[in-house]
Design an enzyme around this catalytic site. Structure first.
Site, PDB file in Angstrom:
ATOM      1  N   GLY A  11      -2.714 -15.119 -11.895  1.00 44.02           N
ATOM      2  CA  GLY A  11      -3.639 -14.137 -11.328  1.00 44.02           C
ATOM      3  C   GLY A  11      -3.118 -12.728 -11.557  1.00 44.02           C
ATOM      4  O   GLY A  11      -2.063 -12.533 -12.163  1.00 44.02           O
ATOM      5  N   ILE A  13      -1.993 -10.277  -9.335  1.00 46.39           N
ATOM      6  CA  ILE A  13      -0.715  -9.927  -8.688  1.00 46.39           C
ATOM      7  C   ILE A  13       0.380 -10.887  -9.151  1.00 46.39           C
ATOM      8  O   ILE A  13       1.509 -10.475  -9.435  1.00 46.39           O
ATOM      9  CB  ILE A  13      -0.851  -9.941  -7.145  1.00 46.39           C
ATOM     10  CG1 ILE A  13      -1.922  -8.938  -6.712  1.00 46.39           C
ATOM     11  CG2 ILE A  13       0.495  -9.603  -6.488  1.00 46.39           C
ATOM     12  CD1 ILE A  13      -2.260  -8.971  -5.220  1.00 46.39           C
ATOM     13  N   ASP A  32      -1.238 -22.533 -11.630  1.00 47.95           N
ATOM     14  CA  ASP A  32      -2.533 -21.862 -11.495  1.00 47.95           C
ATOM     15  C   ASP A  32      -3.611 -22.810 -12.022  1.00 47.95           C
ATOM     16  O   ASP A  32      -3.406 -23.462 -13.052  1.00 47.95           O
ATOM     17  CB  ASP A  32      -2.526 -20.568 -12.327  1.00 47.95           C
ATOM     18  CG  ASP A  32      -3.538 -19.556 -11.823  1.00 47.95           C
ATOM     19  OD1 ASP A  32      -3.126 -18.440 -11.451  1.00 47.95           O
ATOM     20  OD2 ASP A  32      -4.745 -19.874 -11.789  1.00 47.95           O
ATOM     21  N   THR A  95      -9.914 -24.013  -0.536  1.00 49.46           N
ATOM     22  CA  THR A  95      -8.793 -23.531  -1.356  1.00 49.46           C
ATOM     23  C   THR A  95      -7.715 -22.916  -0.468  1.00 49.46           C
ATOM     24  O   THR A  95      -6.528 -23.219  -0.604  1.00 49.46           O
ATOM     25  CB  THR A  95      -9.270 -22.448  -2.353  1.00 49.46           C
ATOM     26  OG1 THR A  95     -10.329 -22.984  -3.119  1.00 49.46           O
ATOM     27  CG2 THR A  95      -8.154 -21.983  -3.269  1.00 49.46           C
ATOM     28  N   TYR A 149     -13.115 -15.839   4.991  1.00 52.64           N
ATOM     29  CA  TYR A 149     -11.902 -15.468   4.265  1.00 52.64           C
ATOM     30  C   TYR A 149     -10.793 -15.098   5.253  1.00 52.64           C
ATOM     31  O   TYR A 149      -9.681 -15.629   5.204  1.00 52.64           O
ATOM     32  CB  TYR A 149     -12.216 -14.303   3.321  1.00 52.64           C
ATOM     33  CG  TYR A 149     -11.067 -13.884   2.452  1.00 52.64           C
ATOM     34  CD1 TYR A 149     -10.349 -14.821   1.724  1.00 52.64           C
ATOM     35  CD2 TYR A 149     -10.693 -12.553   2.361  1.00 52.64           C
ATOM     36  CE1 TYR A 149      -9.292 -14.436   0.916  1.00 52.64           C
ATOM     37  CE2 TYR A 149      -9.643 -12.156   1.555  1.00 52.64           C
ATOM     38  CZ  TYR A 149      -8.946 -13.102   0.835  1.00 52.64           C
ATOM     39  OH  TYR A 149      -7.904 -12.714   0.044  1.00 52.64           O
TER      40      TYR A 149
END
Ligand code: UDP
Length: 324
Positions: A11, A13, A32, A95, A149
């Site tokens: 990703g 970061i 990932d 996730t 989230y």
């Protein structure tokens, strides 16, 4: 040479963190599933000390071997981006919660230190700025998907703290505040890459709402420096830290600054939230971190200005035409 495991290592970061770790001579295993991460973020890192494992963090069988072989784990894998979260809350919740459960359970089993990436989103719509780690979370109703989230990342934090308190698992929680820089995609709604891309293409710059909402943006290498530093301090374990620290700016001012730095003639247009996201969407009016705890424990000081940040993001777009 230490072996560092980064979930979400392909990703935005994660890939910058991997670069910084490789630069000091350690090895990186990035795991990932390439759902929002991408091979293009790490293709330049491929070499002896870097390995990319394409797997999901909730694949416990794969993760067990990786955790066991690691000296330190950075858990960055998560559903990311307000647009994605609002459009697919099931994926967000599963996730964020399942992945963290697997990582923390295995880290605890093999006694490996973990840094868990969380988000400033957990402060919700609190208007008590700047946000300090012990402030209340102020979330909206469960009928508004955005809050899924924050709630799912809050559960991740609760679980991490619970492992520390029950079993002494060395775990640090980093609440990241609007981290920006080269390689961040605008595809999931993030404002800075979106504005820079629009400005360079001469397209309208889309300010959502009235543009009075503000944020404090953190350049990715400053966030990475904090992530590297935190697990070096015994006092950080079992604790939550805000990671951020750029100056506060409204989104309208940001649009103007991007236009100025890129010498663009794009017009700035206002888009109602309902159109940009979903009917009933709630935004945060101000989001600014109090980073005194991070400064006290690690001596951290952010070093890259917003102007420099915009210039570097623009440079990345110029060097990679077609990057979205
Ligand atoms: N935003 C905007 N135009 C865009 C994308 C985002 O005005 O094209 C706004 C968004 O509504 C929010 C701010 O910019 O107020 C930051 O959005 P982002 O998704 O980058 O991060 P957030 O702080 O919301 O997690």
């Amino acid at each position: 040479m230490r072996r560092i495991l980064i979930t979400g290592g392909a990703g935005f970061i994660g890939s910058h963190l991997a670069e910084a770790i490789l630069a000091v001579g350690d090895a990186v295993v990035a795991v990932d599933d390439l759902s929002t991460g991408s091979f293009r973020n790490v293709s330049h890192l491929t070499g002896e000390r870097f390995e990319l494992v394409v797997a999901s963090v909730d694949d416990a069988a794969t993760m067990e071997g990786l955790v066991r072989a690691a000296d330190l784990i950075y858990h960055l894998a998560a559903a990311v981006g307000v647009k994605l979260i609002v459009s697919d809350p099931v994926r967000t919740i599963e996730t964020n919660i399942r992945g963290t459960e697997v990582v923390l359970r295995l880290a605890n089993k093999w006694r490996r230190p973990v840094v868990v990436a969380s988000t400033s989103e957990v402060y919700g719509k609190s208007e008590r700025v700047p946000y300090a780690e012990e402030h209340d979370m102020v979330l909206g109703p469960t009928s508004h998907s955005r809050w899924a989230y924050a709630a799912s990342k809050a559960i991740d934090e609760f679980l991490a703290v619970a492992y520390y308190r029950r079993d002494g698992l060395p775990v640090v929680i980093a609440r990241l505040f609007n981290t920006v820089g080269p390689r961040q995609t605008g595809r999931y709604g993030m404002v800075l890459p979106t504005f820079v891309r629009q400005a360079l293409a001469g397209e309208p710059i889309t300010v959502y709402g009235d543009g009075h909402q503000s944020r404090a943006f953190t350049y990715v290498s400053d966030a990475v420096a904090a992530l590297l530093e935190l697990p070096r301090h015994e006092a950080a374990f079992g604790e939550v830290f805000n990671v951020g620290g750029g100056r506060e700016i409204t989104i309208m001012e940001l649009a103007r600054l991007v236009r100025e730095r890129t010498a663009s003639e794009s017009e700035i247009v206002m888009v109602p939230y309902d159109e940009a996201y979903a009917p009933g969407f709630e935004d945060m009016v101000r989001r600014v971190p109090d980073i005194s705890k991070l400064q006290r424990v690690t001596g951290y000081a952010p070093s890259v200005s917003l102007e420099e940040t915009i210039d570097r993001v623009a440079e990345h777009y110029r060097q990679h035409p077609g990057f979205v």
